[in-house]
Design a protein around this motif. Structure first.
Motif, mmCIF file in Angstrom:
data_model
loop_
_atom_site.group_PDB
_atom_site.id
_atom_site.type_symbol
_atom_site.label_atom_id
_atom_site.label_comp_id
_atom_site.label_asym_id
_atom_site.label_seq_id
_atom_site.Cartn_x
_atom_site.Cartn_y
_atom_site.Cartn_z
ATOM 1 N N LEU A 50 0.668 -1.178 0.040
ATOM 2 C CA LEU A 50 0.040 -0.072 0.094
ATOM 3 C C LEU A 50 0.778 1.255 0.000
ATOM 4 N N ALA A 51 1.880 1.313 0.634
ATOM 5 C CA ALA A 51 3.023 2.156 0.480
ATOM 6 C C ALA A 51 3.843 2.490 -0.716
ATOM 7 N N SER B 177 1.392 11.097 11.598
ATOM 8 C CA SER B 177 1.633 10.998 12.834
ATOM 9 C C SER B 177 2.549 9.707 13.195
ATOM 10 N N GLU B 178 3.085 9.328 14.289
ATOM 11 C CA GLU B 178 4.117 8.592 14.625
ATOM 12 C C GLU B 178 3.340 7.125 15.257
ATOM 13 N N GLY B 179 3.926 6.274 14.877
ATOM 14 C CA GLY B 179 3.584 4.990 15.841
ATOM 15 C C GLY B 179 4.242 3.873 15.306
ATOM 16 N N ALA B 180 4.146 3.009 16.336
ATOM 17 C CA ALA B 180 4.994 1.856 16.209
ATOM 18 C C ALA B 180 4.367 0.846 15.296
ATOM 19 N N ALA B 181 4.594 1.120 13.922
ATOM 20 C CA ALA B 181 4.032 0.307 12.906
ATOM 21 C C ALA B 181 4.923 -0.120 11.744
ATOM 22 N N THR B 182 4.489 -0.532 10.607
ATOM 23 C CA THR B 182 5.561 -0.833 9.573
ATOM 24 C C THR B 182 5.982 0.561 9.237
ATOM 25 N N PRO B 183 6.877 0.839 8.367
ATOM 26 C CA PRO B 183 7.664 2.104 8.226
ATOM 27 C C PRO B 183 6.545 2.973 7.595
ATOM 28 N N TYR B 184 5.601 2.599 7.103
ATOM 29 C CA TYR B 184 4.538 3.637 6.360
ATOM 30 C C TYR B 184 3.183 2.822 6.526
ATOM 31 N N ARG B 185 2.094 3.283 7.344
ATOM 32 C CA ARG B 185 0.850 2.825 7.389
ATOM 33 C C ARG B 185 -0.100 3.902 6.892
ATOM 34 N N PRO B 186 -1.151 3.712 5.997
ATOM 35 C CA PRO B 186 -1.875 4.788 5.583
ATOM 36 C C PRO B 186 -3.154 4.875 6.674
ATOM 37 N N VAL B 187 -3.529 6.072 6.717
ATOM 38 C CA VAL B 187 -4.793 6.524 7.614
ATOM 39 C C VAL B 187 -6.006 6.188 6.998
ATOM 40 N N ASP B 188 -6.912 5.489 7.439
ATOM 41 C CA ASP B 188 -8.129 5.385 7.013
ATOM 42 C C ASP B 188 -9.055 6.400 6.937
ATOM 43 N N GLY B 189 -9.689 6.173 5.562
ATOM 44 C CA GLY B 189 -10.762 7.454 5.367
ATOM 45 C C GLY B 189 -10.222 8.681 4.851
ATOM 46 N N ARG B 190 -9.007 8.830 4.847
ATOM 47 C CA ARG B 190 -8.412 10.395 4.573
ATOM 48 C C ARG B 190 -7.141 10.154 4.030
ATOM 49 N N GLU B 191 -6.531 11.252 3.417
ATOM 50 C CA GLU B 191 -5.140 11.283 2.880
ATOM 51 C C GLU B 191 -4.102 11.205 4.175
ATOM 52 N N GLY B 192 -3.472 10.429 4.540
ATOM 53 C CA GLY B 192 -2.201 10.489 5.457
ATOM 54 C C GLY B 192 -1.749 9.325 5.765
ATOM 55 N N TRP B 193 -0.789 9.325 6.742
ATOM 56 C CA TRP B 193 0.309 8.202 6.936
ATOM 57 C C TRP B 193 0.749 8.338 8.222
ATOM 58 N N VAL B 194 0.748 7.013 8.965
ATOM 59 C CA VAL B 194 1.427 7.032 10.241
ATOM 60 C C VAL B 194 2.988 6.326 9.853
#
Length: 282
Positions: A168-169, A218-235
């Protein structure tokens, strides 16, 4: 009435490289080799990273090859099939058109009606082109829209990604609509300062850069990049290096293009309402 204008793009320009490769394949062996080498030189691709086999399409006879037995990830040869299908169906003289239209009357700079940004499936539309369309709206005497700001992307089917089997990224796996901008990719950069992630997203084109403040990062303990649900954005993962940047796909192309258009409109002194994404209605 029609306000603003159109941004036509010739179909043939999109496939120039592929046409060169197809023509090279039709040449005698040494000429084909020279053409392939020249193409590699122009793109900066090292000769050792190029492998190919050229056959005569009618006889099946081998014309030329280079590193034919070396295992490599294949090039995106399906683009050639897409090119040929597009020219066959649309014609080589087809133009992709992105337009702005207005319905209603203009009085004192106010459009009493709807302003519509109409996508034509142009895959090369960038932020400079949207800025040019905004300039045409301003030249038409419009400073405020007392109606809807319609974003018509219905010329193409809307898809959340090109291939569900791809990451997805991956920048080559964006969402798809009839209104794309900057090849549906954005530049995300980040830097950690005093233990805090400072990140931003930008749309970049020749001579112009626009920060996308509505893109949530925003920052989170995730894979390098995770899409935000429902709008343009990345964690972004907290495990990323302290400083870096990457190209990420735009997952909501029409909404992103609409907000870039509104941003340029604000800079030009034009007040637009929130976009209404969907088909124009009479």
């Amino acid at each position: 009435m029609r306000c603003g204008g159109c941004r036509p793009v010739p179909l043939t320009r999109l496939f120039r490289l592929f046409l060169l490769l197809v023509l090279a394949a039709a040449l005698p062996g040494q000429a084909a080799l020279a053409q392939a080498g020249a193409a590699g030189t122009r793109t900066g691709l090292p000769a050792g990273n190029v492998a190919y086999i050229v056959f005569d399409a009618q006889s099946g006879q081998l014309i030329d090859s280079a590193q034919a037995a070396r295992p490599m990830i294949p090039a995106s040869t399906m683009k050639v099939a897409s090119m040929l299908a597009s020219i066959e169906i649309l014609g080589a003289d087809h133009r992709f058109t992105t337009a702005v239209t207005a319905s209603g009357t203009i009085a004192g700079g106010v459009l009493n009606g709807d302003l519509a940004l109409i996508g034509g499936g142009d895959p090369t539309l960038d932020i400079n082109d949207l800025a040019d369309l905004v300039s045409q709206v301003r030249q038409a005497g419009i400073t405020r829209v007392n109606g809807r700001f319609i974003v018509d992307d219905t010329v193409l089917q809307a898809l959340p990604f090109l291939d569900r089997l791809q990451p997805l990224a991956a920048s080559y796996n964006p969402g798809l609509t009839g209104l794309a901008v900057n090849f549906n990719a954005l530049r995300v950069s980040w830097q950690t300062r005093q233990g805090r992630l400072d990140a931003r997203a930008d749309a970049v084109a020749d001579g112009r850069n626009i920060t996308l403040p509505w893109v949530d990062i925003s920052e989170g303990a995730a894979t390098p990049y995770r899409p935000v649900d429902g709008r343009e954005g990345w964690v972004l993962s907290s495990r990323l290096p302290d400083k870096g940047s990457d190209l990420l796909p735009i997952r909501y192309p029409s909404a992103t293009a609409a907000e870039i258009f509104r941003s340029f409109a604000r800079d030009a002194g034009i007040v637009l309402p929130a976009p209404a994404i969907g088909p124009r209605t009479t």
